[in-house]
Design a protein around this motif. Structure first.
Motif, PDB file in Angstrom:
ATOM      1  N   ILE A  74       0.854  -1.186   0.000  1.00 22.28           N
ATOM      2  CA  ILE A  74       0.000   0.000   0.000  1.00 22.28           C
ATOM      3  C   ILE A  74       0.893   1.240   0.000  1.00 22.28           C
ATOM      4  O   ILE A  74       1.820   1.347   0.807  1.00 22.28           O
ATOM      5  N   ALA A  75       0.619   2.150  -0.918  1.00 24.90           N
ATOM      6  CA  ALA A  75       1.408   3.378  -1.042  1.00 24.90           C
ATOM      7  C   ALA A  75       0.517   4.589  -0.833  1.00 24.90           C
ATOM      8  O   ALA A  75      -0.619   4.619  -1.313  1.00 24.90           O
ATOM      9  N   VAL A  76       1.035   5.587  -0.127  1.00 26.47           N
ATOM     10  CA  VAL A  76       0.290   6.820   0.136  1.00 26.47           C
ATOM     11  C   VAL A  76       1.179   7.998  -0.240  1.00 26.47           C
ATOM     12  O   VAL A  76       2.333   8.084   0.205  1.00 26.47           O
ATOM     13  N   GLY A  77       0.646   8.900  -1.074  1.00 27.43           N
ATOM     14  CA  GLY A  77       1.475  10.033  -1.469  1.00 27.43           C
ATOM     15  C   GLY A  77       0.733  11.049  -2.308  1.00 27.43           C
ATOM     16  O   GLY A  77      -0.503  11.134  -2.266  1.00 27.43           O
ATOM     17  N   LEU A  78       1.493  11.784  -3.095  1.00 28.81           N
ATOM     18  CA  LEU A  78       0.962  12.861  -3.929  1.00 28.81           C
ATOM     19  C   LEU A  78       1.441  12.677  -5.361  1.00 28.81           C
ATOM     20  O   LEU A  78       2.591  12.302  -5.598  1.00 28.81           O
ATOM     21  N   ALA A  97       5.764   9.150  -2.671  1.00 31.76           N
ATOM     22  CA  ALA A  97       4.895   8.319  -1.838  1.00 31.76           C
ATOM     23  C   ALA A  97       5.716   7.546  -0.807  1.00 31.76           C
ATOM     24  O   ALA A  97       6.876   7.181  -1.035  1.00 31.76           O
ATOM     25  N   TYR A  98       5.060   7.281   0.312  1.00 32.56           N
ATOM     26  CA  TYR A  98       5.596   6.464   1.400  1.00 32.56           C
ATOM     27  C   TYR A  98       4.939   5.091   1.268  1.00 32.56           C
ATOM     28  O   TYR A  98       3.713   4.985   1.275  1.00 32.56           O
ATOM     29  N   HIS A  99       5.747   4.022   1.142  1.00 32.90           N
ATOM     30  CA  HIS A  99       5.222   2.680   0.913  1.00 32.90           C
ATOM     31  C   HIS A  99       5.219   1.873   2.197  1.00 32.90           C
ATOM     32  O   HIS A  99       6.243   1.765   2.893  1.00 32.90           O
ATOM     33  N   ALA A 100       4.048   1.294   2.499  1.00 36.02           N
ATOM     34  CA  ALA A 100       3.848   0.614   3.780  1.00 36.02           C
ATOM     35  C   ALA A 100       4.625  -0.683   3.907  1.00 36.02           C
ATOM     36  O   ALA A 100       5.061  -1.056   4.992  1.00 36.02           O
ATOM     37  N   ALA A 159       1.759  24.117 -11.422  1.00 38.83           N
ATOM     38  CA  ALA A 159       0.672  25.074 -11.207  1.00 38.83           C
ATOM     39  C   ALA A 159      -0.633  24.370 -10.863  1.00 38.83           C
ATOM     40  O   ALA A 159      -1.494  24.931 -10.181  1.00 38.83           O
ATOM     41  N   GLU A 160      -0.787  23.134 -11.327  1.00 40.35           N
ATOM     42  CA  GLU A 160      -2.016  22.393 -11.045  1.00 40.35           C
ATOM     43  C   GLU A 160      -2.021  21.779  -9.656  1.00 40.35           C
ATOM     44  O   GLU A 160      -3.054  21.326  -9.178  1.00 40.35           O
ATOM     45  N   GLY A 161      -0.867  21.729  -9.007  1.00 40.21           N
ATOM     46  CA  GLY A 161      -0.790  21.203  -7.658  1.00 40.21           C
ATOM     47  C   GLY A 161      -0.524  19.708  -7.621  1.00 40.21           C
ATOM     48  O   GLY A 161      -0.313  19.059  -8.644  1.00 40.21           O
ATOM     49  N   LEU A 162      -0.548  19.149  -6.404  1.00 41.32           N
ATOM     50  CA  LEU A 162      -0.314  17.723  -6.188  1.00 41.32           C
ATOM     51  C   LEU A 162      -1.553  17.104  -5.545  1.00 41.32           C
ATOM     52  O   LEU A 162      -2.112  17.654  -4.594  1.00 41.32           O
ATOM     53  N   PHE A 163      -1.957  15.943  -6.048  1.00 48.84           N
ATOM     54  CA  PHE A 163      -3.216  15.324  -5.666  1.00 48.84           C
ATOM     55  C   PHE A 163      -2.971  14.111  -4.752  1.00 48.84           C
ATOM     56  O   PHE A 163      -2.081  13.293  -5.017  1.00 48.84           O
ATOM     57  N   PRO A 164      -3.750  13.969  -3.694  1.00 52.18           N
ATOM     58  CA  PRO A 164      -3.650  12.787  -2.828  1.00 52.18           C
ATOM     59  C   PRO A 164      -3.862  11.511  -3.642  1.00 52.18           C
ATOM     60  O   PRO A 164      -4.754  11.442  -4.491  1.00 52.18           O
ATOM     61  N   ALA A 165      -3.027  10.492  -3.362  1.00 50.69           N
ATOM     62  CA  ALA A 165      -3.114   9.249  -4.113  1.00 50.69           C
ATOM     63  C   ALA A 165      -2.838   8.063  -3.201  1.00 50.69           C
ATOM     64  O   ALA A 165      -2.079   8.161  -2.235  1.00 50.69           O
ATOM     65  N   VAL A 166      -3.477   6.943  -3.528  1.00 46.09           N
ATOM     66  CA  VAL A 166      -3.274   5.685  -2.810  1.00 46.09           C
ATOM     67  C   VAL A 166      -3.096   4.575  -3.839  1.00 46.09           C
ATOM     68  O   VAL A 166      -3.877   4.474  -4.789  1.00 46.09           O
TER      69      VAL A 166
END
Length: 357
Positions: A74-78, A97-100, A159-166
């Motif tokens: 499971i990975a959590v990041g932007l 991302a930080y990987h569990a 410019a569009e930013g970074l989006f939460p992702a899993v």
């Protein structure tokens, strides 16, 4: 082949349209409310991307691992807005991302670097962005585990930013996503909370030590006559700007304590009149320590015997357990409880009279 290419093109257009409409995107995952579960065959990655990027008003999100599944991949990041949904967050450029499963940080590369502890069922992985730097093109992204910061990294922001992702990659994996999670990042949270003895704490501000105020722009432990245990690196600073390895780092929820072990035989006068700290006086015997508050600028010459009589042992604790001790000479003005902070969002509660020690 042409039909297949047409289907791929149509799916890509649909994904782009959804992103333009602010819709969340996901593939090989099932979504039910705030729950995401892996629906692939473990050969292919499933990825979720939120519909809106992190922003100044919403700069943090958190993912709780409900089930680790077969491998816990499971990975959590932007990620960027149109990130490919068949890749784990952090594998492709401009994502992190930080990987569990291995505790590694992936920063735009399929090869990760050791970053923090592994995460498993019940753990919460958080990810936040330094909202004050969003317009600079380069910002700090930090990750947390169970409310404690693990580490941070600087990344470029479009410019569009970074989006939460899993991301997920094995059967049975399931997480709960909280896109509205809170983290202490507001300007007002840099205040210091004090216990019910505000008057005691107020009298300590600007106290003169050996006729000189302690510099207000210096952390405790940096200047002569001071000592401090620093939470960010676990080092002890004793009268200089370079610290020595001392104990573990401290995070949100940890309780840091500090005390003094005085030599035997000292007596404290004025104990029954605690409202006037200037009337408190320690009368040392031959083996005792002097800790009297002097309000004049006169310096007395010190002899070796005088220094020895004023040597005490300062000890530090973390969550009620002793971390270590250091001997030091008490300066003429005495030693006073002190807390230093150096970055936005830091907040502490001070108890000058804990029920311990």
């Amino acid at each position: 082949m042409e039909a297949l290419n047409f289907l791929q093109f149509r799916n890509l257009r649909r994904q782009i349209q959804d992103a333009e409409d602010g819709q969340e995107r996901y593939m090989r995952l099932q979504k039910s409310g705030d729950l995401l579960s892996y629906q692939g065959n473990s050969d292919e990655v499933g990825c979720y991307v939120a519909g809106h990027p992190l922003s100044e008003g919403n700069s943090f999100f958190e993912v709780t691992i409900v089930e680790s599944g077969v491998r816990g991949t499971i990975a959590v990041g932007l990620v960027p807005r149109f990130y490919r949904l068949d890749h784990q967050p952090g594998w492709l450029p401009h994502s992190v991302a930080y990987h569990a499963d291995n505790g590694k940080l992936y920063n735009g590369s399929p090869v990760g670097k050791q970053f923090g502890p592994k995460c498993t069922r019940g753990d919460r992985i958080g990810c936040g962005i330094g909202s004050e730097n969003l317009n600079t093109g380069l910002t700090k992204i930090f990750f947390t585990k169970n409310g404690e910061e693990v580490g941070s990294v600087e990344v470029a922001v479009s410019a569009e930013g970074l989006f939460p992702a899993v991301g997920m990659h094995s059967l049975g994996e399931e997480v709960k996503v909280d896109l509205q999670a809170e983290w202490l990042s507001e300007e007002g949270d840099s205040m210091m909370m004090v216990d019910s003895h505000e008057d005691d704490w107020g009298r300590l501000y600007g106290v003169r030590v050996s006729g000189v105020d302690y510099p207000k722009n210096r952390h405790p432990g940096w200047s002569p006559g001071s000592i401090a245990y620093h939470a960010d690196d676990g080092k002890i600073f004793q009268g200089r700007g370079a610290g020595d390895a001392f104990g573990p780092r401290c995070f949100r929820g940890d309780i840091m304590g500090c005390g003094i072990m005085f030599p035997r035989g000292y007596t404290l006068d004025g104990e029954g009149d605690a409202d006037d700290c200037e009337r408190q006086e320690i009368r040392p015997n031959a083996a005792a320590v002097q800790n009297v508050l002097h309000l004049n600028d006169e310096e007395e010459e010190e002899e070796d015997g005088d220094r020895e009589s004023r040597t005490v042992t300062v000890f530090f604790t973390r969550n009620g357990k002793l971390i270590g001790r250091k001997d030091m000479v008490v300066p003429r003005g005495g030693l006073f409880p002190t807390v230093g902070m150096l970055s936005r969002g830091e907040k502490v509660k001070v108890d000058l009279h804990p029920l311990s020690g």
